[in-house]
Design a protein around this motif. Structure first.
Motif, mmCIF file in Angstrom:
data_model
loop_
_atom_site.group_PDB
_atom_site.id
_atom_site.type_symbol
_atom_site.label_atom_id
_atom_site.label_comp_id
_atom_site.label_asym_id
_atom_site.label_seq_id
_atom_site.Cartn_x
_atom_site.Cartn_y
_atom_site.Cartn_z
ATOM 1 N N GLU A 38 15.528 -25.634 50.178
ATOM 2 C CA GLU A 38 16.239 -26.782 50.737
ATOM 3 C C GLU A 38 16.272 -27.919 49.718
ATOM 4 O OE1 GLU A 38 15.708 -28.313 54.970
ATOM 5 O OE2 GLU A 38 14.778 -29.960 53.847
ATOM 6 N N ARG B 81 16.958 -32.100 49.487
ATOM 7 C CA ARG B 81 17.103 -33.354 50.229
ATOM 8 C C ARG B 81 17.404 -34.467 49.233
ATOM 9 N NH1 ARG B 81 14.524 -33.667 55.410
ATOM 10 N NH2 ARG B 81 13.822 -35.765 54.943
ATOM 11 N N ARG C 295 18.478 -38.499 48.663
ATOM 12 C CA ARG C 295 18.322 -39.772 49.346
ATOM 13 C C ARG C 295 19.206 -40.846 48.726
ATOM 14 N NH1 ARG C 295 13.696 -37.133 49.128
ATOM 15 N NH2 ARG C 295 12.428 -36.907 51.003
ATOM 16 N N ILE D 152 20.251 -39.585 54.123
ATOM 17 C CA ILE D 152 19.788 -38.301 53.593
ATOM 18 C C ILE D 152 20.931 -37.291 53.653
ATOM 19 C CG2 ILE D 152 18.140 -36.401 53.824
ATOM 20 C CD1 ILE D 152 16.692 -38.941 53.254
ATOM 21 N N ARG E 131 21.220 -33.317 53.282
ATOM 22 C CA ARG E 131 20.352 -32.144 53.290
ATOM 23 C C ARG E 131 21.181 -30.892 53.081
ATOM 24 N NH1 ARG E 131 18.351 -32.996 57.801
ATOM 25 N NH2 ARG E 131 16.350 -33.914 57.219
ATOM 26 N N GLN F 124 20.602 -26.883 53.110
ATOM 27 C CA GLN F 124 19.664 -25.799 53.403
ATOM 28 C C GLN F 124 20.102 -24.526 52.683
ATOM 29 O OE1 GLN F 124 20.120 -26.212 57.760
ATOM 30 N NE2 GLN F 124 17.929 -26.645 57.830
#
Lengths: 114, 112
Positions: A18, A20, A22, A76, A78, A80
């Motif tokens: 994953e 992430r 910011r 955020i 994200r 996956q």
């Protein structure tokens, strides 16, 4: 007088992990936009968010990608189960108002998927 | 066919030259036109912002929009080595928020 901040600046992930990303908008800005820039391609709109709301996610892939902009804290993005095709520069931009105000861009996060 | 077409270059010019950068587009709904400058490994920085057709000047930079031809230009006078960057054209329609469509960018190198 900080501008848009993004972290990390560089992110390396293996396939299936994953990612992430910011984004902290300019202080006082309540609108956030995420863009993806692939090599030799222009910036592509992904998603537009206001605090606690997704306004337009028409540019987001339907699977594996999600975004949020909570009441407190950064926005955020994200991803996956990353794949090699996700390798790109991801830029966040922010603005004060809806539509008519200039978007200010952050320095980007460069994601590399091994 | 892409909505916005931009020659990727690279474009190399000597210091002091006049630079002309151009984009064409196909969506007649576009009303707002922008030029961004992007240095290597940095985020885009807004240079010029125009609404509808016409010219806009800011220092050494002039933006032109010809909606009848669906053609926009950015001129840089007295180009400097510090102008070396990728220049992105961008445009949007008059929706309630700006979902901007970008060109692929033209890489410019100004040689001292």
């Amino acid at each position: 007088n900080a501008g848009v901040m993004q972290n990390p600046r560089h992110l390396v992930r293996r396939r299936g992990q994953e990612a992430r990303l910011r984004c902290s908008p300019v202080k006082g800005h309540s609108h956030v936009y995420w863009y993806r820039q692939l090599p030799e391609e222009g910036l592509k709109f992904m998603v537009y968010l206001q605090k606690e709301n997704i306004i337009d996610e028409s540019g987001m892939p339907k699977e594996r990608f999600s975004a949020e902009f909570p009441k407190e804290g950064p926005s955020i993005l994200r991803i996956q189960q990353v794949v090699r095709g996700d390798s790109a520069a991801y830029f966040c931009a922010s603005s004060t108002a809806d539509g008519t105000d200039t978007q200010y861009f952050g320095p980007g996060t460069r994601l590399t998927v091994l | 066919q892409k909505e916005v077409e931009q020659d990727p270059g690279p474009l190399s010019v000597p210091e002091g030259a006049i630079v002309s950068l151009n984009c064409t587009y196909s969506n007649s709904a576009f009303q707002y036109f922008m030029w961004y400058r992007q240095y290597s490994r940095k985020g885009p920085e807004l240079l010029m912002y125009t609404y509808s057709s016409g010219n806009k000047e800011d220092g050494r930079f002039t933006a032109q929009v010809d909606k009848s031809s669906k053609y926009i230009s950015l001129f840089i006078r007295d180009s400097q080595p510090s102008d070396s960057a990728t220049y992105l054209c961008a445009m949007s329609d008059s929706g309630g928020y700006q979902k901007v469509t970008f060109g692929t960018g033209t890489k410019l190198q100004v040689i001292p």
